[in-house]
Write an enzyme that holds these catalytic residues in place. Sequence first.
Site, PDB file in Angstrom:
ATOM      1  N   ASP A  83      -9.451  58.564 -15.375  1.00  0.00           N
ATOM      2  CA  ASP A  83      -8.212  58.764 -14.645  1.00  0.00           C
ATOM      3  C   ASP A  83      -7.483  57.352 -14.378  1.00  0.00           C
ATOM      4  O   ASP A  83      -6.328  57.184 -14.410  1.00  0.00           O
ATOM      5  CB  ASP A  83      -8.357  59.234 -13.247  1.00  0.00           C
ATOM      6  CG  ASP A  83      -9.055  60.800 -13.729  1.00  0.00           C
ATOM      7  OD1 ASP A  83      -8.755  61.188 -14.576  1.00  0.00           O
ATOM      8  OD2 ASP A  83      -9.368  61.439 -12.705  1.00  0.00           O
TER       9      ASP A  83
ATOM     10  N   ASP B  10      -7.268  67.854 -15.977  1.00  0.00           N
ATOM     11  CA  ASP B  10      -7.509  67.987 -14.355  1.00  0.00           C
ATOM     12  C   ASP B  10      -6.375  67.647 -13.582  1.00  0.00           C
ATOM     13  O   ASP B  10      -6.227  66.656 -12.830  1.00  0.00           O
ATOM     14  CB  ASP B  10      -8.643  67.182 -13.867  1.00  0.00           C
ATOM     15  CG  ASP B  10      -9.175  67.494 -12.538  1.00  0.00           C
ATOM     16  OD1 ASP B  10      -8.915  68.687 -12.143  1.00  0.00           O
ATOM     17  OD2 ASP B  10      -9.880  66.833 -11.851  1.00  0.00           O
ATOM     18  N   LEU B  11      -5.187  68.615 -13.715  1.00  0.00           N
ATOM     19  CA  LEU B  11      -4.018  68.454 -12.872  1.00  0.00           C
ATOM     20  C   LEU B  11      -4.080  69.086 -11.600  1.00  0.00           C
ATOM     21  O   LEU B  11      -2.933  69.123 -10.984  1.00  0.00           O
ATOM     22  CB  LEU B  11      -2.736  68.635 -14.047  1.00  0.00           C
ATOM     23  CG  LEU B  11      -2.707  67.836 -15.301  1.00  0.00           C
ATOM     24  CD1 LEU B  11      -1.517  68.176 -15.895  1.00  0.00           C
ATOM     25  CD2 LEU B  11      -2.780  66.317 -14.819  1.00  0.00           C
ATOM     26  N   LYS B  12      -4.784  70.143 -11.484  1.00  0.00           N
ATOM     27  CA  LYS B  12      -5.061  70.977 -10.493  1.00  0.00           C
ATOM     28  C   LYS B  12      -3.825  71.553  -9.956  1.00  0.00           C
ATOM     29  O   LYS B  12      -3.196  71.613  -8.971  1.00  0.00           O
ATOM     30  CB  LYS B  12      -5.455  70.145  -9.135  1.00  0.00           C
ATOM     31  CG  LYS B  12      -6.969  69.457  -9.420  1.00  0.00           C
ATOM     32  CD  LYS B  12      -7.107  68.616  -8.210  1.00  0.00           C
ATOM     33  CE  LYS B  12      -8.639  68.150  -8.052  1.00  0.00           C
ATOM     34  NZ  LYS B  12      -8.506  66.885  -9.224  1.00  0.00           N
ATOM     35  N   PHE B  13      -3.204  72.331 -11.024  1.00  0.00           N
ATOM     36  CA  PHE B  13      -1.735  72.971 -10.647  1.00  0.00           C
ATOM     37  C   PHE B  13      -2.001  74.156  -9.493  1.00  0.00           C
ATOM     38  O   PHE B  13      -3.181  74.703  -9.457  1.00  0.00           O
ATOM     39  CB  PHE B  13      -1.549  74.023 -11.968  1.00  0.00           C
ATOM     40  CG  PHE B  13      -1.169  73.197 -13.216  1.00  0.00           C
ATOM     41  CD1 PHE B  13      -0.217  72.009 -13.155  1.00  0.00           C
ATOM     42  CD2 PHE B  13      -1.802  73.498 -14.436  1.00  0.00           C
ATOM     43  CE1 PHE B  13      -0.017  71.187 -14.168  1.00  0.00           C
ATOM     44  CE2 PHE B  13      -1.458  72.805 -15.732  1.00  0.00           C
ATOM     45  CZ  PHE B  13      -0.556  71.637 -15.280  1.00  0.00           C
ATOM     46  N   HIS B  14      -1.188  73.837  -8.757  1.00  0.00           N
ATOM     47  CA  HIS B  14      -1.054  74.606  -7.447  1.00  0.00           C
ATOM     48  C   HIS B  14       0.469  74.867  -7.140  1.00  0.00           C
ATOM     49  O   HIS B  14       1.037  74.118  -6.579  1.00  0.00           O
ATOM     50  CB  HIS B  14      -1.965  73.958  -6.518  1.00  0.00           C
ATOM     51  CG  HIS B  14      -1.809  74.842  -5.002  1.00  0.00           C
ATOM     52  ND1 HIS B  14      -2.067  74.363  -3.655  1.00  0.00           N
ATOM     53  CD2 HIS B  14      -1.837  76.167  -5.123  1.00  0.00           C
ATOM     54  CE1 HIS B  14      -2.120  75.410  -2.994  1.00  0.00           C
ATOM     55  NE2 HIS B  14      -2.239  76.352  -3.583  1.00  0.00           N
TER      56      HIS B  14
END
Length: 179
Positions: free
Chosen positions: A15, A63-67
């Site tokens: 990252d 790992d964009l952690k969509f929310h």
Amino acid sequence: MKKINLEEKIILAIDGFNLHEAKVLLERCPNIKWVKVGLELFIREGPNVIKILKDLNKRIFLDLKFHDIPNTMKAACYEVSKLGVDIISVHASAGYKALTLSKNASLEGAKLANVYPPCIVGITVLTSFSSEEFQTDLHRKSSIEENVVRLAKLSFDSGLDGCVCSPWEAKILRSIYKK
């Protein structure tokens, strides 16, 4: 006894690097099969970073952690699945509808792009939270552990392929979700 391929068990987080730095590191670690691409690298380099890493024969945990609202998460998972990533992270706290739509959209996007469909994993509770911060900042009455178990259940009930938690809760989840 089945031989464990350790090269498949390590996911290298790249990252904080730019693309050049990531490539240099991967040249020094040729046995690394998996890389984690997070927000920093994805925003810095754009979606093309996925193609470049795939060309280096790397498996990718995006790992964009969509929310977000269900339709936005659905659209995001549809689009990134077409890139050929292997794992996509979403926040389990987005709810059942968002999770099921995201999973189904990832299957559709991968099929359209003729790539293998990614696994979708639900982020339970961010590992950066202390128990105190979790209760005060988020006004949670239950413990982190209880929330992880609840969000893991929601992830699996929604058809996701797994979930992400800290090592502290992994033992509990393994006892519940035996493979």
